[in-house]
Design a protein around this motif. Sequence first.
Motif, PDB file in Angstrom:
ATOM      1  N   GLU A   1      45.943  49.543  20.042  1.00 51.95           N
ATOM      2  CA  GLU A   1      45.944  51.016  20.166  1.00 51.95           C
ATOM      3  C   GLU A   1      45.618  51.278  21.598  1.00 51.95           C
ATOM      4  O   GLU A   1      44.804  50.797  22.012  1.00 51.95           O
ATOM      5  CB  GLU A   1      45.148  51.722  19.348  1.00 51.95           C
TER       6      GLU A   1
ATOM      7  N   LYS B   1      44.939  54.432  24.150  1.00 53.17           N
ATOM      8  CA  LYS B   1      44.458  55.883  23.779  1.00 53.17           C
ATOM      9  C   LYS B   1      44.253  56.476  25.256  1.00 53.17           C
ATOM     10  O   LYS B   1      43.460  56.070  25.975  1.00 53.17           O
ATOM     11  CB  LYS B   1      43.157  56.151  23.207  1.00 53.17           C
TER      12      LYS B   1
ATOM     13  N   LEU C   1      42.072  49.777  21.657  1.00 47.20           N
ATOM     14  CA  LEU C   1      41.497  49.204  20.563  1.00 47.20           C
ATOM     15  C   LEU C   1      42.363  48.011  19.953  1.00 47.20           C
ATOM     16  O   LEU C   1      43.435  48.206  19.926  1.00 47.20           O
ATOM     17  CB  LEU C   1      41.335  50.467  19.392  1.00 47.20           C
TER      18      LEU C   1
ATOM     19  N   ASP D   1      42.600  45.970  16.248  1.00 48.56           N
ATOM     20  CA  ASP D   1      42.031  45.789  14.947  1.00 48.56           C
ATOM     21  C   ASP D   1      41.074  46.848  14.730  1.00 48.56           C
ATOM     22  O   ASP D   1      40.103  46.379  14.067  1.00 48.56           O
ATOM     23  CB  ASP D   1      41.665  44.535  14.740  1.00 48.56           C
ATOM     24  N   GLY D   2      40.811  47.890  15.468  1.00 45.23           N
ATOM     25  CA  GLY D   2      40.221  49.197  15.372  1.00 45.23           C
ATOM     26  C   GLY D   2      38.789  48.889  16.172  1.00 45.23           C
ATOM     27  O   GLY D   2      37.880  49.779  16.099  1.00 45.23           O
ATOM     28  N   GLN D   3      38.673  47.889  16.860  1.00 45.43           N
ATOM     29  CA  GLN D   3      37.423  47.537  17.816  1.00 45.43           C
ATOM     30  C   GLN D   3      37.807  47.883  19.114  1.00 45.43           C
ATOM     31  O   GLN D   3      38.968  47.427  19.713  1.00 45.43           O
ATOM     32  CB  GLN D   3      37.137  46.265  17.446  1.00 45.43           C
TER      33      GLN D   3
END
Length: 212
Positions: free
Chosen positions: A3, A5, A59, A61-63
């Motif tokens: 991701e 952002k 990010l 895997d969400g980290q």
Amino acid sequence: MLELKNINKSFAQRRILNDFSMVVPDQQIVSIVGPSGAGKTTLLRCIAGLERPDSGSFLLDGQPFDPVEDRGSERKIGVVFQDFNLFPNLSVLDNIMLAPKMVTGLSTKQAHEQVESLVESLGLAQVIKQYPFQLSGGQKQRVAIARALAMEPAILCYDEPTSALDPTLRDTVGQLILDLKKRGITQIVVTHDQQFAEKIADQVVTVKPLNA
């Protein structure tokens, strides 16, 4: 999943990327298209850690993830450059083995064993002793891909993968990218070729010059 952002990047007071956000799902192909000067390559360089954004976050895997600091033995992002960037004084095999040997400290024998199946799967077994000047454009492309994959990245990025090739090889490169997707490799393809992008991608992201 990767991701991005609110990525911002400027050069010499000129804003190139303005609050750019994007999601790259696992095992999918995302094509980034747009005209020259729209910021496609700058975006790719930020994803690959070759440029640091002025602001924004990543990010994986969400980290939280910093591509610039991702320099260890388990490098997350691999890059296939537009002009391939092969070392002219090294054979095909040595070009592919160089990163595993230098970064992970493998011996020549260990590195050879690690990349052997990769070389075979990309159809390079017959040219491993040759040098870049002896290769066709398509072969150089596959060597560059093999070199990037040798580090087992989570995501493989391409900067204009068809621009240096004869038009007749475009479909071959497209099929190779699709074959890598079947192997579970997440890929980001920067290209000016809208038709090529739509043919290979699960998602096409269009960037435009900010003053357009």
